[in-house]
Design a protein around this motif. Structure first.
Motif, PDB file in Angstrom:
ATOM      1  N   GLN A 114      42.843  38.130  40.978  1.00 14.70           N
ATOM      2  CA  GLN A 114      41.484  38.022  40.448  1.00 14.70           C
ATOM      3  C   GLN A 114      40.890  39.411  40.216  1.00 14.70           C
ATOM      4  N   GLU A 115      41.133  40.342  41.121  1.00 15.20           N
ATOM      5  CA  GLU A 115      40.672  41.723  40.916  1.00 15.20           C
ATOM      6  C   GLU A 115      41.325  42.325  39.679  1.00 15.20           C
ATOM      7  N   TRP A 116      42.620  42.030  39.474  1.00 17.37           N
ATOM      8  CA  TRP A 116      43.315  42.519  38.282  1.00 17.37           C
ATOM      9  C   TRP A 116      42.650  41.968  37.017  1.00 17.37           C
ATOM     10  N   ILE A 117      42.345  40.668  37.014  1.00 16.64           N
ATOM     11  CA  ILE A 117      41.709  40.044  35.852  1.00 16.64           C
ATOM     12  C   ILE A 117      40.339  40.679  35.596  1.00 16.64           C
ATOM     13  N   ASP A 118      39.588  40.909  36.666  1.00 15.99           N
ATOM     14  CA  ASP A 118      38.280  41.551  36.513  1.00 15.99           C
ATOM     15  C   ASP A 118      38.428  42.961  35.940  1.00 15.99           C
ATOM     16  N   ALA A 119      39.425  43.701  36.424  1.00 13.10           N
ATOM     17  CA  ALA A 119      39.658  45.061  35.913  1.00 13.10           C
ATOM     18  C   ALA A 119      40.105  45.016  34.452  1.00 13.10           C
ATOM     19  N   LEU A 120      40.929  44.047  34.123  1.00 16.49           N
ATOM     20  CA  LEU A 120      41.408  43.892  32.745  1.00 16.49           C
ATOM     21  C   LEU A 120      40.236  43.656  31.794  1.00 16.49           C
ATOM     22  N   ASP A 121      39.256  42.900  32.246  1.00 13.85           N
ATOM     23  CA  ASP A 121      38.076  42.633  31.423  1.00 13.85           C
ATOM     24  C   ASP A 121      37.217  43.885  31.229  1.00 13.85           C
ATOM     25  N   GLU A 122      37.371  44.860  32.106  1.00  7.29           N
ATOM     26  CA  GLU A 122      36.586  46.097  32.004  1.00  7.29           C
ATOM     27  C   GLU A 122      37.274  47.176  31.172  1.00  7.29           C
ATOM     28  N   TRP A 123      38.515  46.954  30.768  1.00  6.77           N
ATOM     29  CA  TRP A 123      39.204  47.944  29.935  1.00  6.77           C
ATOM     30  C   TRP A 123      38.439  48.119  28.627  1.00  6.77           C
TER      31      TRP A 123
END
Length: 180
Positions: A114-123
């Motif tokens: 979930q943290e990865w998905i959140d970070a991916l959305d911030e790229w």
């Protein structure tokens, strides 16, 4: 069979994936062999490779889940057999402890994905059509991995509830037997 709780770390860069894992890591061996094979389809990006590796780890949880399901099923049948004097409490408790450990591992992985998905959305937004497509594929694969972890977690929790219900029924049967 014990659950392997050796941590695996990932550092994902634009063109490189760095993994940190124990020397005898089955995931590393699997992907090293697979990627070295002639004609192997290479991941689209380091992030794609990382997600494939995490998904492979979750697949191994499914195998363990199946093993625990069979083991607990056998123990529950014995536990609830009125003609049997159940004595294998150590095996039952060991199975339940493995379920708790697997649940903890799944929770940790669910949080990490979930943290990865959140970070991916911030790229930063991609302007190239192909790069946008690859980013969307990463999002889809990430959500698939998250769903995969959630399925394992749900099954583990159902197994825990089933084992607890069997122990309670065994206790109730024993109590009823003593009263009559």
């Amino acid at each position: 069979r014990a659950i392997d709780t050796s941590p695996v770390g990932f550092a994902v860069f634009d063109r490189v994936l760095i993994t940190v894992h124990p020397t005898d890591c089955a995931v590393h061996e699997h992907f090293a062999t697979r990627l070295a094979a002639a004609g192997a389809r290479l991941p689209a990006s380091p992030a794609d490779l990382m997600l494939r590796m995490v998904n492979h780890m979750v697949d191994s949880y499914l195998d363990l889940r199946r093993l625990l399901t069979r083991q607990l099923g056998h123990l529950q049948q014995e536990l609830l057999d009125p003609n049997s004097r159940f004595r294998d409490w150590h095996a039952l408790l060991a199975s339940r402890n493995m379920l708790h450990l697997l649940e903890d591992i799944c929770e940790d992985q669910r949080s990490a994905v979930q943290e990865w998905i959140d970070a991916l959305d911030e790229w930063p937004e991609e302007h190239d059509k192909q790069a946008r497509r690859e980013r969307e594929l990463l999002r889809v694969r990430s959500r698939d991995v998250l769903e995969h972890v959630a399925r394992v977690l749900g099954h583990v929790r159902r197994l825990e509830e089933s084992a607890e219900a069997a122990v309670q029924m065994h206790g109730a049967m024993g109590l009823t037997g003593e009263l009559t």
